[in-house]
Design an enzyme around this catalytic site. Structure first.
Site: not given
Ligand code: BES
Ligand code: MN
Ligand code: ZN
Length: 496
Positions: A262, A267, A274, A285, A344, A346, A348
């Site tokens: 990933k 993010d 967030k 991230d 959020d 995201e 996956r």
């Protein structure tokens, strides 16, 4: 600046700074005994009440006409209890204790044990000390214009009977260390610098080590119908990329093993924004993608005899007039539809397309993905273990074993049909969040829907890749977690 490590069989250290190892009974090897001929060292040990416990040090200031400027005694405690990781820690500790010394002579020897079999310190242990010294000296200071520690070259010379064997081993291990530090650099790098495009550019540098690297841009991903990934990228001015890195260390047409990372370069949460506090950490991230990149560096540098694919999915998750919304439904490359209930969640979405593409294109022996996927894994495991989710017991066992060897530990979490139900959606094939509880598991169930029957493991590294505990071998925010773990997995089980 990273120290240069070398190995020498000479057992008389040059004038300068000498490091002696002492066991828990304050016994030293031959060089230590020779230096103590007049009893000066024993007297100092006694005066300082030094016990030779693991990692404890005693610095002895020597008189002007002495053969050495400084003598550092390093305790190793009970020798038979020392594990691989302890030798890394010792290396880090020694270098840090003598950070201002330009040449350190480490006498890598211990007294023979009772059984007299006695190999003071093995070649592997010497190499582990060298690796620990390098990893522990890593600093991310490229943006400091003031007060940076003056760049002084430092050499750690490890004196051992096994020096020539250690030299041979070192070539490979130095590359693994460089892979770890590459991963740290990528995670520490701020998101204004490390955009998806810049990350892809850095991955492309692996060509220098003999990897092939293909970069997919937005257009390529559109024609592959990676709409789950592209949905995340929509809100950002920084266009997404996917880098496919291949190392062919095996002549045979052996199926490759595959690692997928990933790579959310930042993010914000997207429209499901967030909170502000701590959001800066989301520059990390992309810790999964960093580990895959570092791993490919390590494997190529040590010319691993394996065919390996590394795929990193690079996007930025931003709120914007064109960002995807909660309630949107997207069609993943696999054809399965996903209702986005929280923008959020995201990671996956990005991995869904990367895993599916990897499986379809390479038919790998296994797929292992790494992702800073959920805050919930921090609640469950803190920063000591990565969460391991898998459809394959053998692969899980191999990962657990490599984790204990490298001290990059994993802890297996469950996947079951009952948890899987939690992400069924009324409006689409699935939704991208499961509800309040078991957040790391429902994220794992989501990924599992994109891997088919291929043996697969997902490592949730949200707790281990960044905000890392400070240890002898890591003084940096980013740990480089995963590189040594997966390098070891490949070395133990997947090289011909
Ligand atoms: N990148 C985060 C997870 C994360 C949190 C990584 C803390 C490192 C430290 C991920 O994309 C995320 O936002 N996950 C959400 C999922 C939720 C919306 C279901 C989370 O963990 O809160
Ligand atoms: Mn998120
Ligand atoms: Zn994320």
């Amino acid at each position: 600046m990273l120290p240069t490590i070398n190995f020498t069989a000479a057992n008389t250290p040059a004038k300068g700074c000498v490091v002696l190892l002492a066991n828990g009974d304050n016994e030293m090897g031959a060089a230590g005994q020779a230096l103590d001929a007049s009893g000066g060292i024993s007297a100092a040990i006694k005066a300082a009440k030094f016990k030779g416990g693991f990692g404890k040090t005693l610095e002895i200031l020597t008189p002007k006409d002495s053969a050495h400027d400084r003598i550092l005694i390093v305790g190793v405690g009970a020798v038979d209890k020392l594990k691989e990781y302890d030798w890394l820690r010792l290396g880090g500790r020694i270098r840090a204790s003598l950070a201002d010394v330009s040449k350190i002579d480490v006498m890598a020897e211990l007294p023979a044990g009772d059984d007299d079999k006695a190999p003071g310190v093995t070649a592997q242990q010497c190499v582990d000390m060298g690796l620990g010294a390098r990893l522990g000296s890593y600093r991310f200071d490229r943006y400091k214009t003031k007060g940076k520690s003056k760049k002084k070259a430092q050499t750690v010379a490890i004196h051992a009977k096994s020096a020539s064997a250690a030299k041979k081993l070192w070539d490979g291990h130095e590359g693994v260390g460089d892979g770890v530090m590459l991963a740290r650099d990528l995670v520490n790098e701020p998101a204004n610098i490390l955009t998806p495009k810049e990350f892809a550019k850095r991955a492309a540098q692996l060509k220098k080590l003999g990897c092939s690297v293909d970069i997919l841009d937005e257009k390529d991903m559109k024609s592959l119908k990676m709409e789950a990934l592209l949905g995340v990228a929509r809100g950002s001015r920084n266009a997404p990329r996917m880098a496919i890195i291949q190392w062919k260390g095996c002549k045979s047409k052996d199926k490759p093993v595959a690692f997928i990372g990933k790579g959310v370069t930042f993010d914000t949460g997207g429209i499901s924004l967030k909170p502000a506090g701590g959001m800066e950490d989301m520059k990390g991230d992309m810790g999964g993608a960093a580990a895959v990149t570092g791993l490919m560096h390590a494997l190529a540098a040590r010319k691993a005899k394996a065919n390996v694919v590394g795929i990193i999915a690079l996007v930025e998750n931003m709120p914007d007039g064109d960002a995807q919304r909660p309630g949107d439904i997207v069609k993943s490359m696999s054809g399965q539809t996903i209702e986005i209930l929280n923008t959020d969640a995201e990671g996956r979405l990005v991995l869904a397309d990367a895993l599916y593409h990897c499986n379809k294109k390479f038919k790998p022996k296994f797929m292992i993905n790494l992702a800073t996927l959920t805050g919930a894994i921090l609640v469950a495991l803190g920063n000591q273990h990565a969460g391991l989710f898998s459809n394959d017991d053998d692969l899980s066992e191999q990962l657990s074993e490599a984790g204990l060897e490298t001290n990059e530990k994993v802890w297996r979490m469950p996947l079951t049909p009952e948890y899987d139900k939690m992400i069924d959606s009324k409006n689409a094939d699935m939704k991208n969040i499961g509800g309040r509880f078991a957040g790391s598991i429902t994220a794992g169930q989501f990924l599992q829907r994109f891997v088919g029957d291929t043996p697969w493991a997902h490592l949730d590294v949200a707790g281990t890749a960044m905000s890392s505990p400070q240890t002898e071998i890591n003084k940096s925010w980013a740990s480089g977690y995963g590189v040594r773990l997966l390098d070891r997995l490949v070395a133990n089980h997947y090289e011909s």
